[in-house]
Design a protein around this motif. Structure first.
Motif, PDB file in Angstrom:
ATOM      1  N   THR A  20       0.839  -1.192   0.000  1.00 11.04           N
ATOM      2  CA  THR A  20       0.000   0.000   0.000  1.00 11.04           C
ATOM      3  C   THR A  20       0.876   1.244   0.000  1.00 11.04           C
ATOM      4  N   ASN A  21       0.651   2.113  -0.955  1.00 12.31           N
ATOM      5  CA  ASN A  21       1.461   3.329  -1.086  1.00 12.31           C
ATOM      6  C   ASN A  21       0.774   4.517  -0.426  1.00 12.31           C
ATOM      7  N   ASN A  22       1.574   5.302   0.272  1.00  6.66           N
ATOM      8  CA  ASN A  22       1.116   6.582   0.775  1.00  6.66           C
ATOM      9  C   ASN A  22       1.580   7.687  -0.172  1.00  6.66           C
ATOM     10  N   VAL A  23       1.046   8.866   0.012  1.00  8.06           N
ATOM     11  CA  VAL A  23       1.412   9.992  -0.841  1.00  8.06           C
ATOM     12  C   VAL A  23       2.923  10.253  -0.729  1.00  8.06           C
ATOM     13  N   ASN A  24       3.560  10.423  -1.872  1.00 12.06           N
ATOM     14  CA  ASN A  24       4.992  10.744  -1.966  1.00 12.06           C
ATOM     15  C   ASN A  24       5.908   9.582  -1.584  1.00 12.06           C
ATOM     16  N   ASP A  25       5.360   8.362  -1.441  1.00 13.44           N
ATOM     17  CA  ASP A  25       6.224   7.203  -1.173  1.00 13.44           C
ATOM     18  C   ASP A  25       7.087   6.899  -2.391  1.00 13.44           C
ATOM     19  N   PRO A  26       8.374   6.597  -2.199  1.00 11.32           N
ATOM     20  CA  PRO A  26       9.177   6.083  -3.315  1.00 11.32           C
ATOM     21  C   PRO A  26       8.611   4.726  -3.723  1.00 11.32           C
ATOM     22  N   VAL A  27       8.607   4.469  -5.023  1.00 11.73           N
ATOM     23  CA  VAL A  27       8.064   3.204  -5.516  1.00 11.73           C
ATOM     24  C   VAL A  27       9.020   2.605  -6.540  1.00 11.73           C
ATOM     25  N   THR A  28       8.855   1.309  -6.762  1.00 12.58           N
ATOM     26  CA  THR A  28       9.625   0.625  -7.803  1.00 12.58           C
ATOM     27  C   THR A  28       9.013   0.921  -9.164  1.00 12.58           C
ATOM     28  N   SER A  29       9.637   0.408 -10.195  1.00 10.43           N
ATOM     29  CA  SER A  29       9.104   0.596 -11.544  1.00 10.43           C
ATOM     30  C   SER A  29       7.747  -0.074 -11.708  1.00 10.43           C
ATOM     31  N   ASP A  30       7.443  -1.059 -10.838  1.00  6.37           N
ATOM     32  CA  ASP A  30       6.139  -1.732 -10.867  1.00  6.37           C
ATOM     33  C   ASP A  30       5.101  -1.016 -10.022  1.00  6.37           C
ATOM     34  N   GLY A  31       5.506   0.049  -9.341  1.00  5.24           N
ATOM     35  CA  GLY A  31       4.558   0.833  -8.560  1.00  5.24           C
ATOM     36  C   GLY A  31       4.383   0.402  -7.120  1.00  5.24           C
ATOM     37  N   TYR A  32       5.272  -0.466  -6.612  1.00  7.07           N
ATOM     38  CA  TYR A  32       5.175  -0.895  -5.219  1.00  7.07           C
ATOM     39  C   TYR A  32       6.096  -0.055  -4.339  1.00  7.07           C
ATOM     40  N   ARG A  33       5.682   0.178  -3.104  1.00 12.37           N
ATOM     41  CA  ARG A  33       6.449   1.009  -2.190  1.00 12.37           C
ATOM     42  C   ARG A  33       7.868   0.476  -2.004  1.00 12.37           C
ATOM     43  N   ASP A  34       8.832   1.376  -2.065  1.00 11.57           N
ATOM     44  CA  ASP A  34      10.246   1.029  -1.924  1.00 11.57           C
ATOM     45  C   ASP A  34      10.921   2.129  -1.110  1.00 11.57           C
ATOM     46  N   THR A  35      10.786   2.030   0.209  1.00 18.09           N
ATOM     47  CA  THR A  35      11.210   3.105   1.108  1.00 18.09           C
ATOM     48  C   THR A  35      12.679   3.469   0.936  1.00 18.09           C
ATOM     49  N   ASP A  36      13.556   2.468   0.860  1.00 16.98           N
ATOM     50  CA  ASP A  36      14.991   2.765   0.775  1.00 16.98           C
ATOM     51  C   ASP A  36      15.485   2.906  -0.659  1.00 16.98           C
ATOM     52  N   GLU A  37      14.564   2.846  -1.616  1.00 16.02           N
ATOM     53  CA  GLU A  37      14.874   3.066  -3.028  1.00 16.02           C
ATOM     54  C   GLU A  37      16.032   2.186  -3.523  1.00 16.02           C
ATOM     55  N   ASP A  38      16.010   0.924  -3.072  1.00 19.59           N
ATOM     56  CA  ASP A  38      17.066  -0.002  -3.515  1.00 19.59           C
ATOM     57  C   ASP A  38      16.608  -0.885  -4.662  1.00 19.59           C
ATOM     58  N   GLY A  39      15.427  -0.604  -5.184  1.00 22.26           N
ATOM     59  CA  GLY A  39      14.897  -1.386  -6.291  1.00 22.26           C
ATOM     60  C   GLY A  39      14.140  -2.619  -5.849  1.00 22.26           C
ATOM     61  N   ILE A  40      14.138  -2.913  -4.544  1.00 22.71           N
ATOM     62  CA  ILE A  40      13.401  -4.061  -4.005  1.00 22.71           C
ATOM     63  C   ILE A  40      12.171  -3.537  -3.283  1.00 22.71           C
ATOM     64  N   PRO A  41      10.975  -3.923  -3.695  1.00 21.56           N
ATOM     65  CA  PRO A  41       9.779  -3.410  -3.020  1.00 21.56           C
ATOM     66  C   PRO A  41       9.751  -3.839  -1.557  1.00 21.56           C
ATOM     67  N   ASN A  42       9.154  -3.016  -0.717  1.00 23.81           N
ATOM     68  CA  ASN A  42       9.122  -3.309   0.722  1.00 23.81           C
ATOM     69  C   ASN A  42       8.607  -4.705   1.032  1.00 23.81           C
ATOM     70  N   TYR A  43       7.629  -5.185   0.252  1.00 26.04           N
ATOM     71  CA  TYR A  43       7.028  -6.476   0.590  1.00 26.04           C
ATOM     72  C   TYR A  43       7.958  -7.656   0.327  1.00 26.04           C
ATOM     73  N   LEU A  44       9.075  -7.377  -0.369  1.00 32.75           N
ATOM     74  CA  LEU A  44      10.089  -8.420  -0.598  1.00 32.75           C
ATOM     75  C   LEU A  44      11.428  -8.060   0.055  1.00 32.75           C
ATOM     76  N   ASP A  45      11.436  -7.019   0.876  1.00 36.91           N
ATOM     77  CA  ASP A  45      12.662  -6.490   1.478  1.00 36.91           C
ATOM     78  C   ASP A  45      12.575  -6.648   2.990  1.00 36.91           C
ATOM     79  N   ASN A  46      13.465  -7.462   3.581  1.00 41.02           N
ATOM     80  CA  ASN A  46      13.389  -7.681   5.031  1.00 41.02           C
ATOM     81  C   ASN A  46      14.046  -6.563   5.835  1.00 41.02           C
ATOM     82  N   ASP A  47      14.591  -5.539   5.164  1.00 44.87           N
ATOM     83  CA  ASP A  47      15.111  -4.337   5.830  1.00 44.87           C
ATOM     84  C   ASP A  47      14.645  -3.146   5.009  1.00 44.87           C
ATOM     85  N   ASP A  48      13.420  -2.715   5.253  1.00 47.71           N
ATOM     86  CA  ASP A  48      12.761  -1.748   4.380  1.00 47.71           C
ATOM     87  C   ASP A  48      13.469  -0.403   4.300  1.00 47.71           C
TER      88      ASP A  48
END
Length: 325
Positions: free
Chosen positions: A192-220
């Protein structure tokens, strides 16, 4: 863990009666909606058709043939296929009625209503065998059995059940895992994305902008503290509520907050799935009550009973407490 329903079964039948005439009754309920309940004479699976004529077909069987829980819910058997003979209280009944039928009232009450009247009835004899093929019906590309907001096809599912994705290597494939990365934050929250959240190219939230969406990242937040140890026990369904700073940013999304909890807790991975029972009857013979007319099928496709919300327990390999239960 995967039990797939067998696909479409071909129906072979022979029609006859004692005087050699062909009976035109088809007893075709294959595409009807079947229901189950504990009726007045035992368990019953039935379907009602009110299109051109009010009719029903039912399979009655004793309680020891198929297990139900304390609420009367039909439970998936441990085997992928069960069978039992049609004899005694186990029987198939086809009926035509004088008017429309309320199936729940007619089949599921201790004392069935006196109307509508039965104007024609066919009953099975002995010698037939009921074969029930069981399996999950949420094993399709567009299903979402873990209810995390992602379709099976987007979580590495395939019809062959091979090379399934298991991001956190907990023994539960992603398409059945409501916490894909094992960080104690459900996938449904992390996509679930909040306003101004960084996202991956697929549109999933990616807080640390490492290219791995939060839902697949064990250190968000990429602060070298596992997300699982930045979410307070009991706050897994509301992880944003645990914040040690005054800015309201939850710890697991704040790379400046590296406080680490100590625990061995994992959120429950139990889910509910949709199940199906395909019912075939071998050597079925139906005889018209009050007549010598009969019809016989080599293999009769009775129909498919579907059940939703069936409990499906799962233990992640890392969850020692769950594994020891």
């Amino acid at each position: 863990m995967r039990r797939l329903l067998t696909g479409i079964f071909l129906l072979s039948l022979f029609t006859s009666c004692d005087d050699g005439e062909i009976i035109v009754t088809s007893f075709d309920f294959e595409d009807s909606t079947f229901k189950f309940c504990e009726g007045s004479n035992g368990n019953v699976i039935y379907a009602v058709n009110d299109d051109d004529v009010s009719e029903s077909i039912s399979l009655e069987f004793s309680n020891n043939q198929w297990v139900t829980d304390e609420d009367g819910t039909l439970l998936p058997p441990s085997q992928e296929e069960i069978s039992f003979p049609l004899t005694g209280n186990n029987r198939v009944i086809y009926r035509i009625y004088s008017s429309s039928l309320n199936g729940d009232q007619y089949f599921c009450q201790v004392v069935p209503p006196s109307s509508p009247q039965v104007i024609e009835e066919w009953v099975s004899g002995t010698g037939a065998t009921v074969i029930v093929k069981t399996g999950f019906i949420d094993e399709t590309a567009n299903a979402d059995p873990d209810r995390d907001g992602l379709k099976n096809i987007n979580e590495g599912w395939n019809a062959q059940g091979t090379d399934l994705w298991d991001t956190d290597e907990d023994g539960i494939p992603d398409y059945l895992d409501k916490d894909d990365d094992g960080d104690n934050v459900p996938t449904s929250i992390e996509i679930t994305n909040n306003v101004n959240d960084p996202v991956t190219s697929d549109g999933y939230r990616d807080t640390d902008e490492d290219g791995i969406p939060n839902y697949l990242d064990n250190d968000d937040d990429n602060d070298n503290v596992l997300t699982r140890l930045e979410v307070e026990e009991g706050s897994e369904l509301n992880p944003e509520s645990f914040s040690s700073t005054g800015d309201g940013i939850p710890n697991y999304l704040n790379d400046q907050q590296t406080f680490s909890l100590t625990h061995n807790k994992f959120i429950s991975h139990d889910i509910q799935r949709n199940y199906g029972y395909q019912i075939l009857i071998e050597n079925l013979k139906l005889t018209k009550v009050g007549s010598s007319e009969s019809i016989q099928y080599v293999t009769y496709n009775f129909g498919t009973l579907r059940a939703s919300g069936i409990d499906f327990d799962q233990c992640p390999l890392q969850d020692i407490e769950c594994q020891e239960q």
